[in-house]
Motif scaffolding. Structure first.
Motif, PDB file in Angstrom:
ATOM      1  N   SER A  52      -7.613   6.515  -0.371  1.00 36.71           N
ATOM      2  CA  SER A  52      -7.033   5.994  -1.603  1.00 36.71           C
ATOM      3  C   SER A  52      -7.803   4.776  -2.068  1.00 36.71           C
ATOM      4  N   LYS A  53      -7.488   4.319  -3.279  1.00 40.63           N
ATOM      5  CA  LYS A  53      -8.098   3.099  -3.796  1.00 40.63           C
ATOM      6  C   LYS A  53      -7.676   1.902  -2.945  1.00 40.63           C
ATOM      7  N   ASP A  54      -6.397   1.870  -2.543  1.00 43.33           N
ATOM      8  CA  ASP A  54      -5.920   0.776  -1.689  1.00 43.33           C
ATOM      9  C   ASP A  54      -6.749   0.673  -0.406  1.00 43.33           C
ATOM     10  N   ASP A  55      -7.026   1.829   0.194  1.00 47.60           N
ATOM     11  CA  ASP A  55      -7.793   1.842   1.439  1.00 47.60           C
ATOM     12  C   ASP A  55      -9.209   1.313   1.226  1.00 47.60           C
ATOM     13  N   ALA A  56      -9.796   1.630   0.088  1.00 49.55           N
ATOM     14  CA  ALA A  56     -11.140   1.120  -0.207  1.00 49.55           C
ATOM     15  C   ALA A  56     -11.111  -0.400  -0.325  1.00 49.55           C
ATOM     16  N   VAL A  57     -10.096  -0.929  -0.986  1.00 54.59           N
ATOM     17  CA  VAL A  57      -9.969  -2.377  -1.146  1.00 54.59           C
ATOM     18  C   VAL A  57      -9.820  -3.058   0.219  1.00 54.59           C
ATOM     19  N   LEU A  58      -9.040  -2.445   1.102  1.00 52.50           N
ATOM     20  CA  LEU A  58      -8.801  -3.031   2.422  1.00 52.50           C
ATOM     21  C   LEU A  58      -9.894  -2.687   3.433  1.00 52.50           C
ATOM     22  N   GLU A 106     -14.953 -11.549   4.067  1.00 54.34           N
ATOM     23  CA  GLU A 106     -13.659 -12.120   4.408  1.00 54.34           C
ATOM     24  C   GLU A 106     -13.173 -13.041   3.298  1.00 54.34           C
ATOM     25  N   ALA A 107     -14.087 -13.815   2.712  1.00 52.15           N
ATOM     26  CA  ALA A 107     -13.709 -14.690   1.604  1.00 52.15           C
ATOM     27  C   ALA A 107     -13.219 -13.869   0.419  1.00 52.15           C
ATOM     28  N   LEU A 108     -13.855 -12.726   0.185  1.00 51.86           N
ATOM     29  CA  LEU A 108     -13.448 -11.851  -0.907  1.00 51.86           C
ATOM     30  C   LEU A 108     -12.072 -11.251  -0.635  1.00 51.86           C
ATOM     31  N   VAL A 109     -11.810 -10.911   0.622  1.00 46.98           N
ATOM     32  CA  VAL A 109     -10.500 -10.370   0.992  1.00 46.98           C
ATOM     33  C   VAL A 109      -9.409 -11.401   0.721  1.00 46.98           C
ATOM     34  N   ARG A 110      -9.679 -12.657   1.022  1.00 47.38           N
ATOM     35  CA  ARG A 110      -8.689 -13.700   0.765  1.00 47.38           C
ATOM     36  C   ARG A 110      -8.365 -13.776  -0.728  1.00 47.38           C
ATOM     37  N   ARG A 111      -9.368 -13.616  -1.552  1.00 47.24           N
ATOM     38  CA  ARG A 111      -9.147 -13.634  -3.004  1.00 47.24           C
ATOM     39  C   ARG A 111      -8.344 -12.407  -3.443  1.00 47.24           C
ATOM     40  N   VAL A 112      -8.581 -11.269  -2.775  1.00 46.34           N
ATOM     41  CA  VAL A 112      -7.788 -10.071  -3.062  1.00 46.34           C
ATOM     42  C   VAL A 112      -6.322 -10.327  -2.748  1.00 46.34           C
ATOM     43  N   PHE A 113      -6.050 -10.925  -1.587  1.00 49.21           N
ATOM     44  CA  PHE A 113      -4.669 -11.188  -1.181  1.00 49.21           C
ATOM     45  C   PHE A 113      -3.991 -12.188  -2.115  1.00 49.21           C
ATOM     46  N   GLU A 114      -4.761 -13.141  -2.620  1.00 46.65           N
ATOM     47  CA  GLU A 114      -4.202 -14.100  -3.573  1.00 46.65           C
ATOM     48  C   GLU A 114      -3.839 -13.410  -4.888  1.00 46.65           C
ATOM     49  N   ARG A 115      -4.682 -12.472  -5.312  1.00 44.03           N
ATOM     50  CA  ARG A 115      -4.423 -11.756  -6.563  1.00 44.03           C
ATOM     51  C   ARG A 115      -3.335 -10.692  -6.392  1.00 44.03           C
ATOM     52  N   GLU A 116      -3.328 -10.040  -5.235  1.00 46.49           N
ATOM     53  CA  GLU A 116      -2.387  -8.945  -4.974  1.00 46.49           C
ATOM     54  C   GLU A 116      -1.704  -9.155  -3.619  1.00 46.49           C
ATOM     55  N   PRO A 117      -0.702 -10.041  -3.555  1.00 48.62           N
ATOM     56  CA  PRO A 117      -0.034 -10.328  -2.278  1.00 48.62           C
ATOM     57  C   PRO A 117       0.544  -9.085  -1.594  1.00 48.62           C
ATOM     58  N   VAL A 118       0.887  -8.058  -2.375  1.00 47.30           N
ATOM     59  CA  VAL A 118       1.448  -6.846  -1.788  1.00 47.30           C
ATOM     60  C   VAL A 118       0.481  -6.192  -0.807  1.00 47.30           C
ATOM     61  N   MET A 119      -0.802  -6.475  -0.948  1.00 44.11           N
ATOM     62  CA  MET A 119      -1.803  -5.866  -0.083  1.00 44.11           C
ATOM     63  C   MET A 119      -1.759  -6.440   1.332  1.00 44.11           C
ATOM     64  N   VAL A 120      -1.152  -7.612   1.492  1.00 44.78           N
ATOM     65  CA  VAL A 120      -1.053  -8.201   2.831  1.00 44.78           C
ATOM     66  C   VAL A 120      -0.224  -7.306   3.742  1.00 44.78           C
ATOM     67  N   ALA A 121       0.922  -6.862   3.234  1.00 47.08           N
ATOM     68  CA  ALA A 121       1.777  -5.981   4.028  1.00 47.08           C
ATOM     69  C   ALA A 121       1.075  -4.664   4.330  1.00 47.08           C
ATOM     70  N   ARG A 122       0.347  -4.156   3.364  1.00 41.11           N
ATOM     71  CA  ARG A 122      -0.408  -2.908   3.562  1.00 41.11           C
ATOM     72  C   ARG A 122      -1.455  -3.094   4.656  1.00 41.11           C
ATOM     73  N   PHE A 123      -2.124  -4.233   4.650  1.00 40.73           N
ATOM     74  CA  PHE A 123      -3.145  -4.527   5.652  1.00 40.73           C
ATOM     75  C   PHE A 123      -2.521  -4.633   7.043  1.00 40.73           C
ATOM     76  N   LEU A 124      -1.406  -5.359   7.145  1.00 41.18           N
ATOM     77  CA  LEU A 124      -0.747  -5.520   8.443  1.00 41.18           C
ATOM     78  C   LEU A 124      -0.262  -4.183   8.985  1.00 41.18           C
ATOM     79  N   SER A 125       0.240  -3.323   8.103  1.00 35.04           N
ATOM     80  CA  SER A 125       0.675  -1.990   8.527  1.00 35.04           C
ATOM     81  C   SER A 125      -0.499  -1.177   9.061  1.00 35.04           C
TER      82      SER A 125
END
Length: 206
Positions: A52-58, A106-125
């Protein structure tokens, strides 16, 4: 460049562009088709690597480390004389070599999480799913197949803690990559410190 290296480079480009697009437009502000056009690949190629697109982002790549886990479970992938904790740490290093490790990512991932906090839960899962796979591989490698045997989970979670502490140090903005140790060396040293602390409660040089 080998076929494997080219494939890895292509996956990295898709991941980086997906993250950049998310930071700029939000997760729902771009389509897979637009991402494919930016990278220069087809939808089919995209779905060969990501579900999925989410998986590509993560950066969750389809079957990226499956072969390594199967080899590990069968007694390979890392030196056979390592104890369980050492074997899992060595496996973590091997997996990182497969998927790649970049402090800029990793710095880019932090910016992703700031823009889309919902992705944090997806990442932890996703991390929980990966830890479960590693735990199963550990059970098979060391013959801890009794459902009531907690050793595989204990050593896997301990190794995960070591990786987390190492990542916190390595990806800190104050860390100097030019003069500091490589991630592999830092993780290995943290394993040494943990063993010393458990054995005698003292530092390794005391």
């Amino acid at each position: 460049m080998s076929t494997t290296d080219r494939t890895r480079a292509l996956r990295r480009r898709m991941i980086v562009e997906a993250r950049r697009a998310t930071v700029e437009h939000g997760l729902h502000g771009f389509t897979i088709e637009q991402l494919c056009e930016t990278v220069g690949v087809s939808r089919r190629t995209f779905f060969n690597h990501f579900a999925s697109k989410d998986d590509a982002v993560l950066g969750i790549e389809l079957h990226a480390t499956d072969d390594v886990l199967v080899d590990f479970a069968d007694g390979g992938a890392v030196p056979p004389d390592l104890d369980p904790l050492g074997a899992i740490v060595a496996l973590a290093i091997e997996q990182m070599h497969v998927v790649g490790l970049d402090r800029a990512d990793e710095a880019l991932v932090r910016r992703v999480f700031e823009r889309e906090p919902v992705m944090v839960a997806r990442f932890l899962s996703a991390m929980d799913v990966q830890l479960a796979k590693v735990t199963d591989a550990v059970r098979q490698r060391f013959g801890w197949t009794d459902p009531d045997d907690r050793r595989a989970q204990l050593v896997t979670e301990t190794a995960a803690g070591l990786v987390k502490v190492t990542a916190t140090t390595y990806f800190d903005d104050a860390f100097d990559e030019a003069t500091g140790p490589a991630f592999d060396a830092l993780l290995t040293d943290n394993l040494r410190l943990l063993r010393a602390a458990i054995t005698n409660g003292r530092g390794p040089t005391e």
